[in-house]
Design a protein around this motif. Structure first.
Motif, PDB file in Angstrom:
ATOM      1  N   ALA A  64       0.860  -1.185   0.000  1.00 45.14           N
ATOM      2  CA  ALA A  64       0.000   0.000   0.000  1.00 45.14           C
ATOM      3  C   ALA A  64       0.896   1.234   0.000  1.00 45.14           C
ATOM      4  CB  ALA A  64      -0.909   0.012   1.220  1.00 45.14           C
ATOM      5  N   VAL A  65       0.439   2.272  -0.670  1.00 43.35           N
ATOM      6  CA  VAL A  65       1.141   3.553  -0.661  1.00 43.35           C
ATOM      7  C   VAL A  65       0.230   4.563   0.028  1.00 43.35           C
ATOM      8  CG1 VAL A  65       2.177   5.382  -2.044  1.00 43.35           C
ATOM      9  CG2 VAL A  65       2.371   3.002  -2.803  1.00 43.35           C
ATOM     10  N   LEU A  66       0.708   5.093   1.137  1.00 45.65           N
ATOM     11  CA  LEU A  66      -0.013   6.112   1.896  1.00 45.65           C
ATOM     12  C   LEU A  66       0.497   7.482   1.465  1.00 45.65           C
ATOM     13  CD1 LEU A  66      -1.771   7.144   4.322  1.00 45.65           C
ATOM     14  CD2 LEU A  66       0.293   6.846   5.728  1.00 45.65           C
ATOM     15  N   ARG A  67      -0.436   8.362   1.127  1.00 48.47           N
ATOM     16  CA  ARG A  67      -0.124   9.766   0.858  1.00 48.47           C
ATOM     17  C   ARG A  67      -0.995  10.592   1.801  1.00 48.47           C
ATOM     18  NH1 ARG A  67      -0.448   7.290  -4.170  1.00 48.47           N
ATOM     19  NH2 ARG A  67       1.551   7.225  -5.241  1.00 48.47           N
ATOM     20  N   ALA A  68      -0.362  11.493   2.545  1.00 48.31           N
ATOM     21  CA  ALA A  68      -1.092  12.265   3.548  1.00 48.31           C
ATOM     22  C   ALA A  68      -0.310  13.514   3.910  1.00 48.31           C
ATOM     23  CB  ALA A  68      -1.324  11.401   4.791  1.00 48.31           C
ATOM     24  N   TYR A 126       3.463  13.916   2.587  1.00 48.04           N
ATOM     25  CA  TYR A 126       4.457  12.845   2.579  1.00 48.04           C
ATOM     26  C   TYR A 126       3.863  11.607   1.933  1.00 48.04           C
ATOM     27  CZ  TYR A 126       2.095  10.690   6.592  1.00 48.04           C
ATOM     28  OH  TYR A 126       1.175  10.094   7.423  1.00 48.04           O
ATOM     29  N   GLU A 127       4.726  10.667   1.641  1.00 49.36           N
ATOM     30  CA  GLU A 127       4.327   9.398   1.029  1.00 49.36           C
ATOM     31  C   GLU A 127       5.137   8.274   1.668  1.00 49.36           C
ATOM     32  OE1 GLU A 127       5.236   7.475  -3.255  1.00 49.36           O
ATOM     33  OE2 GLU A 127       3.919   9.244  -3.336  1.00 49.36           O
ATOM     34  N   ILE A 128       4.456   7.180   1.994  1.00 46.06           N
ATOM     35  CA  ILE A 128       5.125   5.987   2.527  1.00 46.06           C
ATOM     36  C   ILE A 128       4.669   4.791   1.701  1.00 46.06           C
ATOM     37  CG2 ILE A 128       5.404   4.413   4.484  1.00 46.06           C
ATOM     38  CD1 ILE A 128       4.778   6.791   6.344  1.00 46.06           C
ATOM     39  N   ALA A 137       4.481   0.931   1.749  1.00 45.51           N
ATOM     40  CA  ALA A 137       4.502  -0.059   2.830  1.00 45.51           C
ATOM     41  C   ALA A 137       4.220  -1.452   2.297  1.00 45.51           C
ATOM     42  CB  ALA A 137       3.459   0.305   3.888  1.00 45.51           C
ATOM     43  N   THR A 138       4.749  -2.437   3.019  1.00 46.54           N
ATOM     44  CA  THR A 138       4.459  -3.844   2.749  1.00 46.54           C
ATOM     45  C   THR A 138       4.060  -4.506   4.063  1.00 46.54           C
ATOM     46  OG1 THR A 138       6.765  -4.498   3.106  1.00 46.54           O
ATOM     47  CG2 THR A 138       6.119  -3.970   0.840  1.00 46.54           C
ATOM     48  N   GLY A 139       3.484  -5.698   3.952  1.00 46.93           N
ATOM     49  CA  GLY A 139       3.185  -6.499   5.132  1.00 46.93           C
ATOM     50  C   GLY A 139       2.257  -5.813   6.113  1.00 46.93           C
ATOM     51  N   TRP A 140       2.629  -5.870   7.415  1.00 45.92           N
ATOM     52  CA  TRP A 140       1.749  -5.362   8.465  1.00 45.92           C
ATOM     53  C   TRP A 140       1.545  -3.857   8.404  1.00 45.92           C
ATOM     54  CZ3 TRP A 140      -1.919  -7.382  11.155  1.00 45.92           C
ATOM     55  CH2 TRP A 140      -1.956  -8.772  11.265  1.00 45.92           C
ATOM     56  N   LEU A 141       2.566  -3.117   7.997  1.00 42.52           N
ATOM     57  CA  LEU A 141       2.375  -1.675   7.889  1.00 42.52           C
ATOM     58  C   LEU A 141       1.350  -1.363   6.804  1.00 42.52           C
ATOM     59  CD1 LEU A 141       3.138   1.080   8.988  1.00 42.52           C
ATOM     60  CD2 LEU A 141       5.036   1.136   7.339  1.00 42.52           C
ATOM     61  N   ALA A 142       1.411  -2.081   5.687  1.00 42.30           N
ATOM     62  CA  ALA A 142       0.407  -1.911   4.630  1.00 42.30           C
ATOM     63  C   ALA A 142      -0.980  -2.276   5.157  1.00 42.30           C
ATOM     64  CB  ALA A 142       0.760  -2.776   3.411  1.00 42.30           C
ATOM     65  N   ARG A 143      -1.068  -3.323   5.959  1.00 41.54           N
ATOM     66  CA  ARG A 143      -2.348  -3.731   6.566  1.00 41.54           C
ATOM     67  C   ARG A 143      -2.880  -2.636   7.489  1.00 41.54           C
ATOM     68  NH1 ARG A 143      -5.191  -8.468   7.523  1.00 41.54           N
ATOM     69  NH2 ARG A 143      -3.632  -9.594   6.305  1.00 41.54           N
ATOM     70  N   ILE A 144      -2.017  -2.064   8.304  1.00 40.33           N
ATOM     71  CA  ILE A 144      -2.429  -1.000   9.222  1.00 40.33           C
ATOM     72  C   ILE A 144      -2.999   0.175   8.433  1.00 40.33           C
ATOM     73  CG2 ILE A 144      -1.588   0.738  10.869  1.00 40.33           C
ATOM     74  CD1 ILE A 144       0.497  -1.480  11.748  1.00 40.33           C
ATOM     75  N   PHE A 145      -2.297   0.587   7.366  1.00 38.31           N
ATOM     76  CA  PHE A 145      -2.776   1.708   6.554  1.00 38.31           C
ATOM     77  C   PHE A 145      -4.147   1.404   5.949  1.00 38.31           C
ATOM     78  CE2 PHE A 145       1.815   3.237   5.496  1.00 38.31           C
ATOM     79  CZ  PHE A 145       1.942   3.746   6.772  1.00 38.31           C
TER      80      PHE A 145
END
Length: 187
Positions: free
Chosen positions: A114-118, A126-128, A130-138
């Protein structure tokens, strides 16, 4: 900053799209500080403003992957998802819980990336990636901002079970909250 009560499924703010944040004010800064403290007390790895009864497009996250601490606030976020596997969710590695359905955990298939933009509290974009659990959290927290709980995404056998739990607890209607550190030890 005070710990805020967490809304439980059935509260209208959890089931509707949150509104954009128009400007970062002292009230927004206070809300976010309270959200971090509430998330820590719960304990959780993410918390959406809707979960503390505020219908704004904000979430906070705090998760350590063993090497790196991933902590931040997401104001007016967007999330771009990678593909979601058609495989059945793994009951050991894909269990998910939600502070708004305390004490329950069910397997749920999510996108692996997942790519978070906020924006952050300073109003900086900013943009992050993410893979795995961080992507799940987002994905989980972004869903909250759109009025979707993880229970809404569960496959049939788990969806039936969580509906029974919600009914059995007397949830699913307005007016239910819990206070981190007081009502539940581990949601």
């Amino acid at each position: 900053m005070p710990i805020r009560p967490i809304t439980i499924t059935g509260e209208p703010v959890l089931h509707q799209r949150a509104q954009e944040v128009e400007s970062i004010t002292d009230d927004i800064r206070t809300l976010i500080a309270d959200m971090y403290e509430t998330m820590e007390a719960a304990p959780g790895v993410g918390l959406a403003a809707t979960q503390v009864g505020v219908g704004l497009r904000i979430f906070v996250f705090d998760w350590h992957d063993g090497e790196t601490l991933h902590r931040g606030e997401a104001i007016n976020p967007t999330v771009e998802l990678g593909p979601v596997s058609e495989d059945w969710p793994d009951e050991d590695t894909e269990l998910e819980g939600c502070l708004s359905i305390p004490g329950e955990r069910y397997p749920l298939k999510r996108a692996e990336t997942a790519v978070l933009r906020a924006m952050n509290l300073e109003g900086e974009a900013y943009e992050i990636s993410a893979t795995g659990w961080l992507a799940r959290i987002f994905q989980h927290e972004f869903d909250h901002l759109n009025g979707t709980l993880y229970a809404d995404r569960l496959l049939k056998p788990y969806a039936r079970e969580i509906k029974r739990v919600i009914k059995g607890e007397g949830w699913g209607e307005p007016g239910h909250t819990w206070m981190p550190g007081k009502d539940f030890l581990e949601p």
